[in-house]
Design an enzyme around this catalytic site. Structure first.
Site, PDB file in Angstrom:
ATOM      1  N   LYS A  30      27.093 -12.691 -25.787  1.00 15.09           N
ATOM      2  CA  LYS A  30      25.989 -12.086 -25.046  1.00 15.09           C
ATOM      3  C   LYS A  30      26.342 -12.108 -23.569  1.00 15.09           C
ATOM      4  CE  LYS A  30      21.795 -10.519 -26.172  1.00 15.09           C
ATOM      5  NZ  LYS A  30      21.460  -9.788 -27.407  1.00 15.09           N
ATOM      6  N   GLY A  75       4.175  -6.979 -27.493  1.00 16.71           N
ATOM      7  CA  GLY A  75       5.297  -6.292 -26.865  1.00 16.71           C
ATOM      8  C   GLY A  75       5.577  -4.991 -27.572  1.00 16.71           C
ATOM      9  N   VAL A  76       5.257  -3.880 -26.930  1.00 18.21           N
ATOM     10  CA  VAL A  76       5.468  -2.571 -27.559  1.00 18.21           C
ATOM     11  C   VAL A  76       6.412  -1.738 -26.694  1.00 18.21           C
ATOM     12  CG1 VAL A  76       3.432  -2.445 -29.000  1.00 18.21           C
ATOM     13  CG2 VAL A  76       3.226  -1.843 -26.587  1.00 18.21           C
ATOM     14  N   GLY A  77       7.526  -2.366 -26.334  1.00 18.94           N
ATOM     15  CA  GLY A  77       8.579  -1.663 -25.617  1.00 18.94           C
ATOM     16  C   GLY A  77       9.486  -0.950 -26.600  1.00 18.94           C
ATOM     17  N   LYS A  78      10.793  -1.092 -26.397  1.00 17.13           N
ATOM     18  CA  LYS A  78      11.750  -0.333 -27.197  1.00 17.13           C
ATOM     19  C   LYS A  78      11.611  -0.615 -28.688  1.00 17.13           C
ATOM     20  CE  LYS A  78      15.548  -1.456 -24.862  1.00 17.13           C
ATOM     21  NZ  LYS A  78      16.972  -1.421 -24.425  1.00 17.13           N
TER      22      LYS A  78
END
Length: 354
Positions: free
Chosen positions: A76, A176-179
């Protein structure tokens, strides 16, 4: 921080004053192959916080890639800065030169704060950038299959808990409703679930509600975890499951896309004690890395999706092993991943991309 005692093969500190690049690349293991993991661009409070995140995330990638059956190790990278103000072509290209200098030991891709277009820029300086735009022969947005894998893991958890692999008629809270979270909402609505969402970004919530008017929204995560739901899906940053959250959590199942959800090792045992079925994050969110890995072979979405669908069977195997051994699914998943790394790793050599 004891970096040398962390069990990592290599940790690289990257600095390019001309572009402002400050980054850390952590390679946890190459036992199964070159270390694949995304690049996170985040305004860390300091270097120690960035290093700690890189170490934790890269270790999780080793386990994720192993459990997904990929011939890849775990790595990472984190870039310190605000992606909205600090991201430039010069910085991304400088980062690409550091990735190239590792000669294929580390394969980079997208993560929080980086996108396909960013990897297209990174790829101008390195052969080892993946998750590129479709126009450049890449796999496109890997959050699509990340969400699909989470959905498959959630179906497996529903099967294990309620005897039916469906979320129809169940209430799912998505933090969390991102990507990833937004794609997951699409899958859940299609499956007939009742969905409640929250996000620190009001615009992200508005976009979900515009697509799905029947979805409900609450003010914040603290409200969501206290809302009666069947499934809680943390899909933002890590450490979403801490002592305070678990103490008030109403859900029977936890299954989400965020990495490193457990604030400490004791959380898995506490969830088990409270009767909450936990789907380990690195197990269910492996769809994205499966999508990115497929790019190395000439990307086929259908092929990658079919492989990501296998997360359902692996998740069921983990849940059943946990029950049989009287341990949490987190422990059962770790054991399965470690068994593969040990058995294959004894004979493996690093297979560098050509």
């Amino acid at each position: 921080m004891d970096v040398l005692g962390s069990g990592h093969e290599q940790v690289v500190f990257c600095s390019d004053p001309a572009s402002g690049l400050r980054a850390v690349i952590a390679i946890h293991s190459t036992a199964l192959g070159p270390a694949l993991g995304g690049t996170r661009f985040h305004p860390y409070a300091g270097e120690d916080e960035a290093v700690a995140d890189a170490l934790a995330l890269s270790r999780a990638m080793s386990y994720k890639n192993s459990l997904a059956g990929l011939d890849l190790g775990g790595g990472k990278a984190v870039i310190i800065g605000d992606p909205h103000t600090d991201k430039t072509e010069a910085l991304l290209r400088a980062y690409g030169r550091f990735v190239e200098s590792l000669g294929g030991r580390y394969l980079t891709a997208c993560d929080v704060g980086t996108y396909n277009a960013d990897l297209d820029v990174v790829a101008r300086e390195t052969r080892f950038a993946h998750g590129r735009s479709l126009a450049y022969g890449g796999c496109g947005d890997s959050s699509v299959l990340t969400a699909y894998g989470v959905f498959q893991g959630m179906r497996a958890a529903a099967q294990h808990r309620w005897g039916k692999p469906s979320l129809a008629g169940r209430t799912v809270g998505v933090a969390g409703v991102g990507k990833v979270g937004s794609w997951l909402v699409d899958r859940l609505v299609e499956d007939g679930a009742d969905v409640v969402v929250t996000d620190v970004d009001a615009g992200a919530v508005e976009r979900v509600l515009a697509r799905h008017p029947a979805v409900d929204a609450v003010a914040d995560t603290a409200t969501l975890v206290r809302t009666p739901t069947d499934v809680y899906a943390p899909c933002a940053l890590g450490r979403a499951l801490d002592d305070e959250t678990v103490a008030v959590l109403e859900a029977e199942i936890v299954c989400g896309g965020a990495n490193n959800q457990l604030a400490h090792d004791g959380i898995a045992a506490e969830l088990m004690r409270r009767g909450v079925l936990y789907a380990p994050d690195y197990l269910v969110n492996a769809g994205g890395v499966i999508q990115v890995e497929d790019e190395r072979h000439g990307f086929s979405f259908d092929r990658a999706e079919a492989r990501a669908a296998g997360i359902f069977d692996v998740a069921l195997r983990v849940f059943r092993a946990a029950d049989a051994d009287g341990v949490s699914p987190a422990v059962a998943a770790d054991r399965l991943a470690e068994e593969r790394m040990a058995s294959v790793g004894r004979l493996a050599t690093i297979r560098l991309p050509r």
